[in-house]
Design a protein around this motif. Structure first.
Motif, PDB file in Angstrom:
ATOM      1  N   ASP A 311      29.226  -2.636 -38.151  1.00 56.89           N
ATOM      2  CA  ASP A 311      28.065  -3.315 -37.317  1.00 56.89           C
ATOM      3  C   ASP A 311      27.861  -2.439 -36.204  1.00 56.89           C
ATOM      4  O   ASP A 311      28.341  -1.383 -35.984  1.00 56.89           O
ATOM      5  N   GLU A 312      26.932  -2.795 -35.207  1.00 59.37           N
ATOM      6  CA  GLU A 312      26.394  -2.005 -34.224  1.00 59.37           C
ATOM      7  C   GLU A 312      27.452  -1.570 -33.131  1.00 59.37           C
ATOM      8  O   GLU A 312      27.189  -0.697 -32.296  1.00 59.37           O
ATOM      9  N   SER A 313      28.733  -2.378 -33.215  1.00 59.43           N
ATOM     10  CA  SER A 313      29.710  -2.110 -32.290  1.00 59.43           C
ATOM     11  C   SER A 313      30.726  -0.916 -32.747  1.00 59.43           C
ATOM     12  O   SER A 313      31.341  -0.579 -31.817  1.00 59.43           O
ATOM     13  N   ALA A 314      30.726  -0.585 -33.778  1.00 57.13           N
ATOM     14  CA  ALA A 314      31.473   0.522 -34.413  1.00 57.13           C
ATOM     15  C   ALA A 314      31.226   2.037 -33.678  1.00 57.13           C
ATOM     16  O   ALA A 314      30.110   2.124 -33.201  1.00 57.13           O
ATOM     17  N   ALA A 315      32.257   2.679 -33.506  1.00 53.74           N
ATOM     18  CA  ALA A 315      32.223   3.995 -32.616  1.00 53.74           C
ATOM     19  C   ALA A 315      31.520   4.789 -33.505  1.00 53.74           C
ATOM     20  O   ALA A 315      31.453   4.922 -34.660  1.00 53.74           O
ATOM     21  N   SER A 316      31.272   6.038 -32.609  1.00 55.62           N
ATOM     22  CA  SER A 316      30.693   7.500 -33.434  1.00 55.62           C
ATOM     23  C   SER A 316      31.827   8.160 -34.273  1.00 55.62           C
ATOM     24  O   SER A 316      33.013   7.850 -34.045  1.00 55.62           O
ATOM     25  N   ASP A 317      31.472   9.371 -34.407  1.00 55.72           N
ATOM     26  CA  ASP A 317      32.734  10.112 -35.257  1.00 55.72           C
ATOM     27  C   ASP A 317      32.545  11.459 -34.756  1.00 55.72           C
ATOM     28  O   ASP A 317      32.070  12.430 -35.182  1.00 55.72           O
ATOM     29  N   PRO A 318      33.081  11.647 -33.401  1.00 55.79           N
ATOM     30  CA  PRO A 318      32.946  13.090 -32.803  1.00 55.79           C
ATOM     31  C   PRO A 318      33.404  14.252 -33.462  1.00 55.79           C
ATOM     32  O   PRO A 318      34.331  13.888 -34.178  1.00 55.79           O
ATOM     33  N   GLY A 319      32.611  15.424 -33.470  1.00 51.69           N
ATOM     34  CA  GLY A 319      33.078  16.544 -34.248  1.00 51.69           C
ATOM     35  C   GLY A 319      32.147  16.593 -35.617  1.00 51.69           C
ATOM     36  O   GLY A 319      32.219  17.754 -36.054  1.00 51.69           O
ATOM     37  N   ARG A 320      31.390  15.550 -36.112  1.00 47.76           N
ATOM     38  CA  ARG A 320      30.785  15.708 -37.114  1.00 47.76           C
ATOM     39  C   ARG A 320      29.175  15.734 -36.782  1.00 47.76           C
ATOM     40  O   ARG A 320      28.669  15.114 -35.665  1.00 47.76           O
ATOM     41  N   PHE A 321      28.472  16.627 -37.156  1.00 56.34           N
ATOM     42  CA  PHE A 321      27.212  17.091 -36.931  1.00 56.34           C
ATOM     43  C   PHE A 321      26.158  15.869 -36.822  1.00 56.34           C
ATOM     44  O   PHE A 321      25.563  15.563 -35.885  1.00 56.34           O
ATOM     45  N   GLN A 322      26.297  15.342 -37.891  1.00 61.29           N
ATOM     46  CA  GLN A 322      25.211  14.147 -37.978  1.00 61.29           C
ATOM     47  C   GLN A 322      25.665  13.062 -37.038  1.00 61.29           C
ATOM     48  O   GLN A 322      24.534  12.369 -36.321  1.00 61.29           O
ATOM     49  N   SER A 323      26.755  12.773 -36.646  1.00 61.97           N
ATOM     50  CA  SER A 323      27.030  11.862 -35.771  1.00 61.97           C
ATOM     51  C   SER A 323      26.841  12.404 -34.325  1.00 61.97           C
ATOM     52  O   SER A 323      26.235  11.491 -33.414  1.00 61.97           O
TER      53      SER A 323
END
Length: 492
Positions: A311-323
């Protein structure tokens, strides 16, 4: 080399350049058959292609003498008039890129050379008794026959598109809602794109005042009419202008090519530069907009979550370009919050629509029986119908409770394999192909993550805020787009 062979060589050069111009500029970039504003230009193209089709066939198999030679000369003159009219219409309706203008110049020179070569031959043929004599030019007869079939098919396709555009315009003109004086004003960036054009038309139907930021104001004005205020620069908007909402959709297509270093920079800057310009506009407006809606994507979540529900509370994935790309867009957009503007970062999945986006090429492959399961096929494939994405954007404008990220995905999540099979079954075809993950990773590099590593995203905020999806079933959504595609290309 004989004069006849020289004529065929110039004709072949003209054919290849014209075919490239049609495919590259008219089809892939300008997407003329999908633009109602291109109706007149497509009509001219259809007429010119019909003339070429007749001439190609005649040059392939017939020696034209007497008045038949005069008729050919007349058709060549008519083609010149149509081409001049086409050039004038292009200058009026859209902004041509430099390469297209250069190619048109070369085509004009080549056509002039062709006329110069044909003129004495047609003059000599006109002095002969009027008759049609069968002739055979070996390879060139078959080349011209193939060219004739190709351009006549293209002519028919353009004529059908023009006919359907005419049918579509009539009911819209009859039931269009006039813009309401004092109605809320919405600024849309990327308003001539796939999602943007659908949004602008919806806002027009609602009677809102619309401002469109566009690099091609001619195309925008031709598409939306004079009721829309089209601007090339945000700096041209006076500070006293009342803007109630901003929808930021502009940016280079993320599927436009492998994510090379320069490509990543283009994707990032095409979004951030306009976002920063929007911040400057908001800062100087005397009355701040109530809401800024910025388009991000479910790519924000990267690949770190696996198949867990997101859901919207989930974190991003630093180091992945799309994120990182999505996070940078949202971070820049959030700068409007301290200025008093509510910010909503819409995160769409794959947008399903008949007129653009990622679905048409997949649907085309499915119709040919070339649908494929990619990798394991178990990866989640978040999707949303174009109607619901536009609906969610409008919903976010009117719902003060919505802040921050907003997952723009349908509640009916599907795996990639289920998506491929459903799409194929809608077109009454099986899925028998499999695309190994290793092949895609080798060809596309990190961009292959968009296809191989899905996100199991749920529209938690949309559902909690009361939004009701028009298309919550994948099969029904795909059937709706397939029906729309058929109505656009098939005669009634």
């Amino acid at each position: 080399m004989t004069m006849t062979t020289l004529v065929f060589c110039v004709l072949a050069l003209q054919t290849m350049m014209g075919g490239f111009d049609n495919l590259w500029h008219h089809e892939l970039h300008a997407r003329l058959p999908q633009r109602a504003s291109a109706r007149y230009e497509l009509r001219l193209h259809s007429m010119r292609e019909a003339i070429y089709g007749v001439l190609y066939f005649a040059f392939a198999w017939i020696q034209l003498q007497g008045w038949w030679a005069v008729l050919v000369a007349a058709l060549l003159m008519i083609e010149m008039v149509i081409t001049v009219a086409d050039f004038l219409e292009e200058d009026k309706s859209r902004k041509l890129p430099p390469f297209e203008r250069a190619l048109h110049t070369v085509l004009t020179v080549s056509y002039g050379l062709l006329i110069g070569l044909l003129a004495p031959m047609l003059w000599a043929a006109a002095q002969m008794p009027t008759e049609l004599v069968f002739t055979y030019h070996g390879f060139w007869s078959w080349f011209c026959t193939l060219a004739s079939v190709g351009v006549l098919t293209w002519s028919a396709r353009n004529a059908i598109a023009v006919w359907h555009m005419g049918k579509a315009v009539e009911p819209e003109a009859a039931h269009s809602t006039p813009q309401v004086i004092g109605a809320s004003t919405v600024l849309v960036t990327g308003g001539t794109g796939f999602v943007g054009s659908a949004l602008v038309r919806q806002l027009q139907r609602e009677g809102r005042r619309v401002i469109v930021l566009s690099r091609d104001p001619l195309q925008a004005r031709a598409s939306f009419g004079h009721s829309v205020w089209v601007t090339e620069r945000l700096n041209d908007i006076p500070s006293e202008t009342r803007i109630d909402a901003i929808v930021h959709l502009a940016g280079a297509n993320i599927l436009g090519g492998p994510w090379t270093k320069s490509r990543r920079q283009t994707l990032l800057q095409s979004r951030l530069n306009i976002t920063r310009d929007l911040m400057a506009l908001i800062e100087r407006l005397e009355r701040k907009p109530e809401v800024l809606i910025a388009a991000s994507a479910v790519g924000y979540y990267g690949t770190v979550h696996g198949n867990a529900r997101i859901d919207e509370s989930a974190a991003s994935d630093p180091g992945r370009f799309q994120s990182d790309l999505c996070a940078a867009i949202e971070r820049e957009a959030q700068r409007a919050e301290p200025l008093g503007t509510r910010v909503v970062c819409v995160r769409p999945g794959i947008v399903l629509g008949a007129d653009g986006g990622a679905l048409p090429p997949q649907a085309f492959a499915a119709r040919l029986g070339l649908g494929a399961i990619i990798g394991s096929g178990e990866q989640a494939m978040p999707w949303i119908h174009l109607d619901d994405l536009v609906g969610l954007i409008c919903h976010a404008m009117s719902e003060p409770v919505l802040h921050g990220p907003l997952n723009a995905v349908a509640p009916g999540i599907a795996s990639q394999a289920a998506f491929a099979r459903t799409l194929a079954s809608v077109h009454r075809m099986p899925v028998w192909m499999k695309m190994p993950a290793g092949v895609l990773r080798t060809l596309l590099g990190e961009m292959s993550e968009l296809l191989l590593d899905g996100q199991n995203v749920v529209p938690a905020k949309a559902m909690a805020s009361g939004y009701r999806f028009r298309h919550s079933s994948l099969r029904k959504a795909l059937e709706a787009t397939a029906s729309a595609e058929r109505s656009e290309v098939a005669p009634a």
